[in-house]
Write an enzyme that holds these catalytic residues in place. Structure first.
Site, PDB file in Angstrom:
ATOM      1  CG  HIS A 160      -1.982  -1.008   1.211  1.00 12.30           C
ATOM      2  ND1 HIS A 160      -3.245  -0.806   0.702  1.00 12.30           N
ATOM      3  CD2 HIS A 160      -1.961  -2.279   1.642  1.00 12.30           C
ATOM      4  CE1 HIS A 160      -3.956  -1.911   0.846  1.00 12.30           C
ATOM      5  NE2 HIS A 160      -3.194  -2.827   1.412  1.00 12.30           N
TER       6      HIS A 160
ATOM      7  CE  LYS B  99      -6.567  13.889  -0.026  1.00 16.00           C
ATOM      8  NZ  LYS B  99      -6.622  12.692  -0.824  1.00 16.00           N
ATOM      9  NE  ARG B 100      -4.020  10.232   9.913  1.00 13.14           N
ATOM     10  CZ  ARG B 100      -3.565   9.282  10.737  1.00 13.14           C
ATOM     11  NH1 ARG B 100      -4.198   8.126  10.820  1.00 13.14           N
ATOM     12  NH2 ARG B 100      -2.500   9.495  11.492  1.00 13.14           N
TER      13      ARG B 100
ATOM     14  CE  LYS C 175      -2.569  10.800   2.891  1.00 15.20           C
ATOM     15  NZ  LYS C 175      -3.208   9.901   1.921  1.00 15.20           N
TER      16      LYS C 175
ATOM     17  CB  THR D 196     -10.153   4.721  -1.331  1.00 16.22           C
ATOM     18  OG1 THR D 196      -9.685   5.093  -0.024  1.00 16.22           O
ATOM     19  CG2 THR D 196      -9.422   3.477  -1.778  1.00 16.22           C
TER      20      THR D 196
ATOM     21  CE  LYS E 147     -13.826   5.770   0.578  1.00 18.85           C
ATOM     22  NZ  LYS E 147     -12.884   5.834   1.723  1.00 18.85           N
TER      23      LYS E 147
HETATM   24  C1  26W Z   1       3.716   0.743   9.917  1.00 16.56           C
HETATM   25  C2  26W Z   1       3.045   2.070   9.900  1.00 16.56           C
HETATM   26  C3  26W Z   1       2.139   2.183   8.741  1.00 16.56           C
HETATM   27  C4  26W Z   1       0.794   2.097   8.948  1.00 16.56           C
HETATM   28  C5  26W Z   1      -0.046   2.150   7.871  1.00 16.56           C
HETATM   29  C6  26W Z   1       2.658   2.335   7.482  1.00 16.56           C
HETATM   30  C7  26W Z   1       1.829   2.388   6.425  1.00 16.56           C
HETATM   31  C8  26W Z   1       0.472   2.290   6.603  1.00 16.56           C
HETATM   32  C9  26W Z   1      -0.450   2.259   5.419  1.00 16.56           C
HETATM   33  C10 26W Z   1       0.214   1.574   4.277  1.00 16.56           C
HETATM   34  C11 26W Z   1      -0.930   3.602   5.058  1.00 16.56           C
HETATM   35  C12 26W Z   1      -2.125   3.560   4.154  1.00 16.56           C
HETATM   36  O1  26W Z   1      -3.225   3.618   4.619  1.00 16.56           O
HETATM   37  N1  26W Z   1      -1.904   3.511   2.836  1.00 16.56           N
HETATM   38  C13 26W Z   1      -2.957   3.825   1.914  1.00 16.56           C
HETATM   39  O2  26W Z   1      -3.608   2.650   1.475  1.00 16.56           O
HETATM   40  C14 26W Z   1      -4.742   2.978   0.689  1.00 16.56           C
HETATM   41  C15 26W Z   1      -5.464   1.685   0.357  1.00 16.56           C
HETATM   42  O3  26W Z   1      -4.716   0.934  -0.543  1.00 16.56           O
HETATM   43  C16 26W Z   1      -4.328   3.745  -0.564  1.00 16.56           C
HETATM   44  O4  26W Z   1      -5.483   4.126  -1.245  1.00 16.56           O
HETATM   45  C17 26W Z   1      -3.520   4.989  -0.181  1.00 16.56           C
HETATM   46  O5  26W Z   1      -3.021   5.621  -1.335  1.00 16.56           O
HETATM   47  C18 26W Z   1      -2.384   4.592   0.739  1.00 16.56           C
HETATM   48  O6  26W Z   1      -1.716   5.755   1.223  1.00 16.56           O
END
Ligand code: 26W
Length: 824
Positions: A368, A559-560, A565, A667, A671
Site C-alpha cells: 500500500h 484525508k490524513r 498529500k 480511495t 468516493k
Molecule cells: C507501519 C506504519 C504504517 C501504517 C499504515 C505504514 C503504512 C500504513 C499504510 C500503508 C498507510 C495507508 O493507509 N496507505 C494507503 O492505502 C490505501 C489503500 O490501498 C491507498 O489508497 C492509499 O493511497 C495509501 O496511502
C-alpha cells in the site's frame, strides 16, 4: 434428535423481519436485555435494544452461511489486517439486510426516531485511514458477493484517537469506543489460543531429523470476538474475528505462587496491553516492541484458528492451498509467513520444501505504499529476542532464497545485498516487505501506476526474478456505504431513472450518461447536491461555529494530514486567492468554501503545524470584512467515517493533489467523484485511472507527472527559483513567513517557509503555478452551473469501475482462487 429439532426450528421459523416482528424483538430486548422500563428508556437504551434485535437476525444467518460453506467444502480466503475502519453498524446493517424501512416504522410507532438514535453509536475506528477503510470495504463486498471470506484483526480497546482543535491546534483524546459496551460483537470465551513470546529454541535430533522446541516463553491468550458482517440483498452473513489479549491462568499461578501479589497483577495487566491501543501512525513504521507483539499476536491466533478449522473439516495439511488463501494487508501481518512455516515444520513435521511450497501457495501480499519511512523493518536483535524460532526460520528462508538469486544472477553480489531479507547496511534489520514478497505467490499494487512503480523501483529486482508474481489490482469502494447509505437523495434520483440494480453492479451507472444532457435531470441532480450541502453546512455550524453558504462552491480535501498529500499546496492557493480578492482581482463572483479534514499522527510535528497554519489562515480570512463571504476556510475536526458520509456527498470539488508517484491509490478520490464532485488532481495513484474513466475534460489535471518529479529531483531541484519567478507565490510565502496570519507570534512558521524554500521534498513550489492555473479553470467552469452539473453527472455515471466488487472479483480470480457460494 433434539439438535435436529432446533435446526428445523431455526430453518423454518427464523426471527421475522417485518415491522411487527422487529417491534416485538426491540421491545423484548429493551426490557429483558437492556433491563429498562419503556417509560424510562433513554435514546441510548433504545439503540441498545435495536442492535440486540438486529444481531439476533444476523447471527441466525451467520449460522446458515457457515453451514453452507462447510457443507460445500469451499475454499476460503482469510484477510489478515491490523486495521478495520468500519464506522457505525446500525444503519449499514439495516440497509444491507433490507430491514431499514420496517425498522424505522417499528421504532417510529414506539415514538423513537431511528436516525436520531443511530447518531449515538460510536464509530468503530479500528484503523488509521485508507488501508483500514479498504479492509472494511472488502469485507462488505465479500459478504455481498457471497464469497467465503473471513476478516482477522485486533479488537483494540482504544481505536483511532479523537481529534479536537484547541487554539487552532490538534489535541488527541483517547477513543474509548467500548465505554457503553458493544452489542454488535459476540465474545467467544471458548475460542482461545495461546500466543508465545521470548524464550529460547532447543534443538535435538530425531531419527536424523532436526527438531526444534520453543520453550521458556511468556504466554498470552488470544480470545475471539466475532462481528457478523451482512451482505447486501442476500442472506449471506460473513464473519470478522477480532482478537483480544488476556493473561493466561498459568501465568497468574506462577506469579501468584511467588507471593508477589501486586507484581502478579501488574504483569497480568501488561500482557493485556497487547490489544489495548491502535498505533495512530499512517505512514511511518513504528519501531516499538509492543507493535511487533501486536502483529505476531493476531497473526498467530488467526493462523492457529485457520489450521484448527482445516483439521476439523478433516482435510490433510498438504491440502491447505486447495482450501485456504491468506491475504496480507501490507506487511503488518507479514510475520505470518514465518509463523505458518513454523507450524508446518515444528507441529506438522513437514519437510522444508513441502512446507515452503504450501506457504507460498497460500499467501498473497498487497503493498500500500512506496514511502521509504513506511516500510517496516525489525532489528534482528529484537526479532531474535521476541520470536527466536521465527528468526531462525527467516534465516533459513533467506538462505534458500539467496541460493535461487545466485542461480539466476550468477556473480552479482550487489543484487544479493539488495534482495536479502536481512538488511546488513543499517545495523541488521529484517525487511518485512522482502519476507512478504518471497513468501507469496502473488504481490499486488493498489493502482496501475503504483504497481508500475513497484515493478520499476521498490521491487524491481524481485520483478526481474519473478515477473509472473506481480499483478495490479486497483482499489475500489463499496457503493453500499459510499452511495446507497451516504447519499440517499442521489440514490433515489438514480434509481428513479435506471432502477436499483446498480447497488450490486455499479457499472450500470453508465446509463446515467444520457441524462447529463437533459436540463431537467441536471436541475434534479443540482437540487440533490444543494440539499447535501445544506446538511453539511448545518453540521459545520454545529461542530465549528462557522457559518457557510450552501450556494458557494464546496472545495474539499479530506484525508490524513501528510506532507506528500500536500494540504500545504491547497492552503497556499487559498492565500493567493485571498490576496486576489483583496486586490479586487478575483474576477467573477464565484464563492468558495475550502474545507479540510484529517488527523495528523501525534508525533508528526510538521503535519500538526500544517493543521495550525490552516486554522490560523482560516481565522484571519473568515473574519476579514473585505472578503465578505467570497471565501471561507473550515477545518472540520475529528474527520472519521461518520463525518465522511456527510462531507463527501456535499462536495463540489475534490482535492487529490499529492506529489505524483507518492499516493499509492487513494480511495477518497473515488468516493468524491462517485458522488458527483469534480476532481482537481495530479496524475497520481488511481487519479490516472479515474481520468481514463471519466474523461480528462471532466477533471482538472495539473502538475508534474511521476516521471517529471523523478527527473526534477535528479536534476537537483531548487525551490527558491520558483519563489523568485512567481510574484504571487513570493507574496504568499512572505506573508506566512513574516507572521501576517500570526501577528502575536510572527516567527511561528519561519522554519516551515525556510524548509519550503530550501528543501521542499514534496515539490509544493514546483507545482504551485500549475495548481493556481487549474484553480482558475475551476472558478471559470463553476460560473457555468449547467456545464458544471453536466460534468459532475458524467463523473457519477462513469465511476462504476471503482466498485470494490470489481476489485474483490479480481483478487478472487487472480490471487485467491475462491468462488462465490450463495444461499437464497
Ligand atoms: C507501519 C506504519 C504504517 C501504517 C499504515 C505504514 C503504512 C500504513 C499504510 C500503508 C498507510 C495507508 O493507509 N496507505 C494507503 O492505502 C490505501 C489503500 O490501498 C491507498 O489508497 C492509499 O493511497 C495509501 O496511502
Amino acid at each position: 434428535m433434539a439438535i435436529a429439532d432446533i435446526l428445523h426450528e431455526l430453518e423454518h421459523h427464523p426471527r421475522p423481519c417485518d415491522k411487527e416482528g422487529l417491534k416485538k424483538s426491540i421491545r423484548d430486548a429493551l426490557i429483558h436485555q437492556a433491563g429498562k422500563d419503556p417509560l424510562e428508556a433513554t435514546p441510548r437504551d433504545w439503540l441498545e435494544a435495536v442492535s440486540y434485535a438486529i444481531r439476533e437476525r444476523l447471527i441466525e444467518r451467520r449460522m446458515f452461511t457457515q453451514r453452507l460453506f462447510n457443507r460445500e467444502h469451499v475454499k476460503r480466503v482469510y484477510y489478515l489486517s491490523m486495521e478495520y475502519l468500519i464506522g457505525r453498524m446500525l444503519i449499514n446493517s439495516l440497509l444491507n439486510l433490507g430491514f431499514y424501512e420496517a425498522c424505522r416504522e417499528a421504532l417510529s410507532e414506539m415514538g423513537v426516531d431511528l436516525l436520531g438514535i443511530a447518531e449515538l453509536e460510536p464509530d468503530a475506528a479500528l484503523g488509521n485511514g485508507g488501508l483500514g477503510r479498504l479492509a472494511a470495504c472488502i469485507l462488505d463486498s465479500m459478504a455481498s458477493q457471497c464469497m467465503p471470506g473471513y476478516g482477522y484483526g485486533i479488537r483494540y480497546e482504544y481505536g483511532m484517537f479523537q481529534q479536537q482543535i484547541e487554539n487552532g491546534q490538534q489535541i488527541e483524546h483517547p477513543d474509548n469506543w467500548l465505554r457503553y459496551g458493544n452489542n454488535w460483537e459476540f465474545p467467544r470465551p471458548e475460542k482461545i489460543y495461546r500466543v508465545r513470546f521470548y524464550g529460547r529454541v532447543v534443538t535435538h535430533r530425531d531419527n536424523g531429523n532436526l527438531r526444534h522446541h520453543w520453550q521458556d516463553c511468556e504466554e498470552v491468550i488470544a480470545m475471539a470476538y466475532d462481528h457478523p458482517t451482512p451482505g447486501y440483498g442476500n442472506k449471506n452473513v460473513n464473519n470478522l474475528r477480532l482478537w483480544a489479549a488476556k493473561s493466561t491462568r498459568d501465568f497468574d499461578l506462577n506469579y501468584f505462587n511467588e507471593g508477589d501479589y501486586i507484581g502478579a497483577i501488574q504483569k497480568k495487566a501488561e500482557s493485556e496491553t497487547i490489544s489495548m491501543v491502535l498505533y495512530p501512525n499512517d505512514a511511518t513504521a513504528i519501531g516499538r516492541e509492543l507493535r511487533l507483539k501486536q502483529e505476531y499476536f493476531f497473526v498467530s491466533a488467526s493462523i492457529q484458528d485457520v489450521l484448527d478449522h482445516h483439521e476439523e473439516m478433516g482435510y490433510r495439511i498438504t491440502e491447505l492451498p486447495d482450501k485456504v488463501a491468506l491475504q496480507l494487508n501490507d506487511t503488518h501481518p507479514a510475520i505470518a509467513v514465518a509463523e505458518l512455516m513454523r507450524l508446518l515444520l515444528d507441529k506438522y513435521q513437514l519437510p522444508w520444501m513441502s512446507a515452503w511450497e504450501i506457504t507460498k501457495a497460500v499467501f498473497g501480499y498487497t503493498n500500500h505504499t512506496l514511502l521509504p519511512e513506511a516500510l517496516e523493518t525489525w532489528p534482528v536483535e529484537v526479532m531474535e529476542r521476541v520470536l527466536p524460532r521465527h528468526m531462525q526460520i527467516i534465516y533459513d528462508i533467506n538462505f534458500h532464497f539467496l541460493n535461487e538469486v545466485r542461480h539466476t544472477f550468477p556473480g552479482d553480489t550487489e543484487v544479493i545485498k539488495r534482495l536479502s531479507i536481512i538488511d546488513e547496511e543499517h545495523g541488521r534489520q529484517v525487511r518485512m516487505a522482502h519476507l512478504a514478497v518471497v513468501g507469496s505467490h502473488k504481490i499486488n499494487g493498489v493502482a496501475a501506476l503504483h504497481t508500475k512503480l513497484l515493478e520499476s523501483t521498490l521491487f524491481h529486482d524481485f520483478y526481474r526474478l519473478w515477473p509472473e508474481r506481480f499483478v495490479s489490482i486497483t482499489n475500489g469502494i463499496t457503493p453500499r456505504l459510499w452511495l446507497h447509505q451516504a447519499n440517499p437523495a442521489l440514490c433515489a434520483l438514480i434509481s428513479e431513472h435506471i432502477g436499483r440494480d446498480w447497488v450490486m453492479d455499479l457499472s450500470q451507472l453508465r446509463a446515467l450518461e444520457s441524462f447529463a444532457d437533459d436540463p431537467k435531470c441536471r436541475e434534479e441532480f443540482r437540487a440533490v447536491k444543494e440539499a447535501n450541502k445544506r446538511r453539511l453546512a448545518d453540521l459545520v455550524l454545529e461542530r465549528t461555529g462557522i457559518r457557510i453558504d450552501p450556494n458557494a462552491m464546496f472545495d474539499v480535501q479530506v484525508k490524513r494530514i501528510h506532507e506528500y498529500k500536500r494540504q500545504l499546496l491547497n492552503i497556499l492557493h487559498v492565500i493567493a486567492f485571498y490576496n486576489r480578492i483583496r486586490r479586487g482581482e478575483a474576477g467573477d463572483q464565484t464563492k468558495r468554501v475550502v474545507l479540510f479534514g484529517g488527523k495528523a499522527a501525534p508525533s508528526y510535528v510538521r503535519a500538526k503545524q500544517v493543521i495550525r497554519l490552516i486554522n490560523d489562515v482560516a481565522d484571519l480570512i473568515n473574519h476579514d470584512p473585505m472578503v465578505n463571504d467570497r471565501l471561507k476556510v473550515v477545518f472540520f475536526p475529528n474527520y472519521d467515517v461518520s463525518a465522511a458520509t456527510v462531507i463527501i456527498p456535499a462536495a463540489d470539488l475534490s482535492e487529490q493533489i499529492s506529489t505524483a508517484g507518492m499516493e499509492a491509490s487513494g480511495t477518497g478520490n473515488m468516493k468524491l467523484a462517485l458522488n458527483g464532485a469534480l476532481t482537481i488532481g495530479t496524475l497520481d495513484g488511481a487519479n490516472v485511472e479515474i481520468r481514463d474513466a471519466v474523461g480528462e475534460e471532466n477533471m482538472f489535471i495539473f502538475g508534474l507527472t511521476a516521471e517529471e518529479v523523478a527527473e526534477t529531483r535528479a536534476r537537483g531541484y531548487r525551490p527558491r527559483e520558483c519563489y523568485q519567478e512567481n510574484a504571487e507565490l513570493k507574496e504568499v510565502l512572505n506573508m506566512i513567513g513574516s507572521g501576517f496570519f500570526t501577528p502575536d507570534d510572527p516567527a511561528r512558521y519561519g522554519d516551515l517557509v525556510d524548509d519550503l524554500l530550501n528543501n521542499d521534498a514534496f515539490l509544493v513550489l514546483a507545482d504551485f503555478a500549475a495548481y493556481v492555473q487549474a484553480q482558475e479553470q475551476v472558478d471559470a467552469l463553476y460560473t457555468d452551473r449547467e456545464d458544471w452539473t453536466r460534468r459532475a453527472m458524467l463523473n457519477t455515471a462513469r465511476m462504476g469501475y471503482f466498485s470494490i466488487d470489481r476489485t474483490v472479483q479480481q483478487y478472487a480470480e487472480e490471487v485467491w482462487g475462491v468462488v462465490p457460494e450463495c444461499w437464497i
